[in-house]
Design an enzyme around this catalytic site. Structure first.
Site, PDB file in Angstrom:
ATOM      1  N   ARG A  50      17.209 -17.304   5.293  1.00 33.02           N
ATOM      2  CA  ARG A  50      16.219 -18.218   5.906  1.00 33.02           C
ATOM      3  C   ARG A  50      15.210 -18.738   4.872  1.00 33.02           C
ATOM      4  NH1 ARG A  50      13.572 -15.185  10.683  1.00 33.02           N
ATOM      5  NH2 ARG A  50      13.929 -13.411   9.337  1.00 33.02           N
ATOM      6  N   HIS A  92       2.062 -22.257  26.890  1.00 37.22           N
ATOM      7  CA  HIS A  92       2.327 -22.630  25.495  1.00 37.22           C
ATOM      8  C   HIS A  92       1.073 -23.107  24.791  1.00 37.22           C
ATOM      9  CE1 HIS A  92       6.243 -23.008  27.527  1.00 37.22           C
ATOM     10  NE2 HIS A  92       6.597 -22.309  26.478  1.00 37.22           N
TER      11      HIS A  92
END
Ligand code: GLN
Ligand code: ZN
Length: 757
Positions: free
Chosen positions: A16, A697
């Site tokens: 990653r 969120h």
């Protein structure tokens, strides 16, 4: 001689690297040059991995999203970022991620994201209106072609085709995306000219819309587009993936391009017809290696099937993965800790390219040339087929024995609702949460330490129980009506269950890009699913013992577990879903026996599993909902079943949602002013609903008035006696300091609504 190529390679890096480079740059801890160097390095690595393919993809690499890249290539940015100061990279990330006012003096909303076809990859939706203009900005592709050449590969630039590009766009209300085609095509023409000037042989033009149901306008657009681009001096490989061409097959064969790529895994049934139909001057690229899962290909079986196709097509046959490999992890070689037997059954992106090489040699030089690899492959395939870890006759027998009664509650909802009301004695507008409370640094640290065996199980359990107690006490203080244990012990709503079920394994580096720098590591479901023992009872029963208030137990549903895992390809998804359903049904019954009489079964990913073609929706929904019902419906009438879904588009599936027959469903609605309840109203949805009243969120704390007003709107659509008050989703990503005032306001709002009633 068959040729090999690839449609796209994972860009995140084996470890990653791209994710970390992006996050450092955003902080900002590093400079743009640092980021661009990492990106360049990753491209170089990827080309090295692909160097011996006849063509390697170029332009598949992206700093954030390949659709956003295409929007930049087409000079198409949302109006709100146009004219702002900064470099192209600044603009790029402004569209990708938005900017707060503090960052650039003016707040900018991020581009909307949505799922890329039926994958778990999310792209930035290009926004268009009838005023949209396009202009070519091709430097990225041109630079990368030069880079690829110096890396010694034959570049095959990858672009999104004009029709799919428009199909991915969202138009301003009242405007028609297809009107823009005329304006778009000249830009594609210029783009192809520039590639031809560089001596590019083939261009991969992705048109995955060809595997969807297209109406006449879209089919006509394909004709217009490819007749307009017919003059291209580079050859065009019209590229489709993710499914069968079905009724679009003839059109796909006949569009005026030099070659066609089809998904020969999901669209295997098309292959014969395409071989027959394809005009003799065209190349046919068969995507024979599955780009959507992590299993080894049965190369010997495949060769048997491919040989006659190769005999017929000769040089015109190309071989590739079915789709871009961004949907699988990068390299199995890193997984040194994985169970060796199961590891021998797997292939990640790098290994899939190895398979391609073996196939090519076998076809071109004869199987003797690759006798060793073919024999190894045969052994792995045979070992997986025969493995007692994959096939458990008892479990298969239990799935066989499933009867409709298993999915049937004892009484219909109206009767259950009365019994539950007497039993639970909840007030009107009951308040609850969706399950998780903040995953604090302490929780994460403790989990990590336990994993690394730095702390004992006892120590870990004590820490989690302390967190559970904290969550219970906070909820009591807040005055919530139905409490939850808070999910402190869960790392992830799927992984947690996978780790405790037999039939699952986990990788260390099996990351797949979800969007931008975000990756997921789907667990691998390899065998018949068996639940050796209770998975959640210890924690939830502990919470139960701490309070006299009603308590809701939390489970993840079978369809969500299925849709967020890599699952086996040797049996229908339905069968796997039913095995999961039987396992979680046992958990439901164990919770009930432990005195938990409200149980929520989350199905956050149920909608995501919908097939690309509508004609296949019903089949999926039928078994998916059966799986849910099997899981949920073994309980007594007095036990209240909840489900939760993190989305709000129910218009086209409301009947199926009603068939789930959960006593209570909690959904996401806060961002739409409750209009999304219209469909529940129109359908006369009979059971209880908790429309989320605040967006978890966002760090914003909703006021009591906002919540009252939303709930009043909800009550215009659904009778008040069937409404619950709750947030949109779990609170695990928030801080306690945000959660407490928000829930205080929520509870106060519910009280106000009760008094007003
Ligand atoms: N119960 C889960 C939670 O609260 C639900 C998560 C989800 O729907 N994505 O975290
Ligand atoms: Zn949710």
């Amino acid at each position: 001689m068959a040729l090999t190529h690839n449609l796209g390679f994972p860009r995140i890096g084996t470890r990653r690297e791209l994710k970390f480079a992006l996050e450092d740059y955003w902080k900002p801890k590093t400079t743009a040059d640092d980021l661009l160097n990492t990106a360049k390095h990753l491209r170089q690595q990827n080309w090295q991995t692909q160097a011996d393919l006849d063509y390697a993809p170029v332009g598949d690499f992206s700093l954030y999203d390949h659709v956003l890249d295409m929007s930049f290539t087409l000079g198409h940015l949302p109006e709100r970022v146009q004219g702002l100061k900064g470099s192209e990279l600044d603009h790029y990330f402004r569209v990708a991620r938005g900017r707060s006012p503090a960052d650039c003096g003016c707040g900018i909303a991020a581009g909307e994201m949505t799922k890329w076809f039926d994958t778990n990859y999310h792209y930035i939706v290009p926004e268009v209106s009838e005023d949209t203009a396009f202009s070519l900005n091709n430097q990225r592709l041109l630079d990368q072609i030069a880079e690829a050449r110096s890396a010694g590969v034959s570049p095959k630039p990858v672009i999104i085709g004009p029709v799919t590009y428009l199909w991915l766009c969202k138009a301003r209300e009242g405007d028609d995306r297809l009107q823009l085609l005329e304006r778009l095509l000249p830009v594609y023409g210029q783009l192809l000219d520039q590639l031809a000037d560089l001596g590019v042989d083939w261009v991969q033009v992705d048109e995955p819309v060809l595997v969807t149901e297209l109406d006449a306008d879209w089919k006509a657009a394909l004709e217009t587009a490819y007749h307009a681009l017919k003059g291209s001096r580079s050859k065009l490989l019209l590229t489709t993936y993710f499914g069968t061409l079905a009724e679009n097959l003839q059109q796909a064969c006949n569009l005026p391009v030099a070659g066609l790529h089809i998904d020969a895994v999901r669209g295997k049934q098309d292959v014969q017809a395409v071989v027959d139909w394809l005009p003799p001057h065209k190349v046919l690229s068969l995507g024979v290696i599955d780009g959507r899962n992590i299993w080894k290909t049965d190369l010997n079986g495949l060769l048997e099937w491919l040989t006659p196709v190769h005999d017929k097509l000769g040089d015109r046959l190309w071989l590739a993965p079915s789709c871009s490999l961004i949907h699988v992890p990068v390299d199995l070689a890193l997984e040194s800790d994985l169970d060796p037997e199961i590891r021998s059954w797997l292939a990640f992106a790098t290994q899939k390219l190895d398979e391609l090489r073996v196939l090519k040699s076998a076809l071109n030089e004869g199987t003797d040339a690759v006798a060793g690899p073919l024999a190894d492959n045969a052994r792995a395939i045979a070992s997986r087929r025969a493995s007692g870890r994959v096939n458990n006759p008892d479990i298969r027998q239990q799935v066989q024995a499933i009867t409709p009664e298993l999915g049937q509650r004892k009484s219909p909802y109206s009767i259950r609702a009365n019994k539950q009301a007497q039993h639970l004695k909840l007030p009107r507008y009951p308040t609850t949460t969706i399950g998780s409370f903040p995953q604090t640094t302490d929780i994460r640290k403790s989990r990590l330490a336990y994993r690394k065996q730095e702390i004992s199980r006892e120590h870990y359990v004590t820490t989690m129980k302390t967190e559970i107690e904290r969550a219970i006490r906070e909820q009591e203080k807040l005055g919530l009506d139905v409490l939850v244990h808070g999910e402190a012990e869960r790392n992830d709503m799927v992984e947690y269950f996978g780790e405790q079920l037999e039939g699952y394994i986990f990788t260390r580096f099996g990351w797949v890009q979800s969007y931008g720098s975000r990756c997921v590591k789907p667990p691998i479901l390899y065998g018949d699913i068996h639940r050796p023992g209770p998975m959640t009872v210890e924690w939830i029963a502990y919470a139960r013992s701490l309070t006299d208030k009603p308590l809701k137990g939390m489970l993840t549903g079978p369809v969500t577990i299925l849709n967020w895992s890599f699952v086996r390809d040797d049996q229908p998804r339905r069968d796997t879903a039913f095995q999961l359903a039987l396992a979680i049904r046992q958990e439901v019954l164990d919770l009930e026996a432990a005195g938990v009489n409200i149980i929520q079964i989350d199905e956050a990913a149920l909608r995501e599993g919908l097939p690309l073609r509508r004609s296949q929706w019903q089949d999926y929904l039928d078994w998916a909902i059966d799986a849910f019902r099997i899981t949920a419906n073994g309980v007594k009438d007095t036990t209240q079943i909840h489900t939760h879904m993190c989305y709000s588009e129910f218009n086209d599936i409301i009947e199926d949602i009603a068939r789930m027959d959960a006593d209570v469903i909690t959904i996401e609605t806060s961002r739409s002013a409750m209009e999304l309840l219209d469909v529940f109203e129109a359908f006369r949805y009979p059971n209880e609903i908790g429309p989320g009243v605040y967006d978890i969120h966002s760090p914003n704390i909703p006021s009591r008035d906002q919540i009252v007003s939303l709930m009043s709107k909800a009550a215009e659509r659904v009778p008040a006696e069937r409404l619950w008050v709750n947030p949109d989703c779990g609170l695990k990503t928030r801080q306690w300091e945000e959660v407490i005032p928000a829930l205080e306001n929520m509870v106060a709002a519910a009280r106000e609504l009760r008094e007003a009633a």
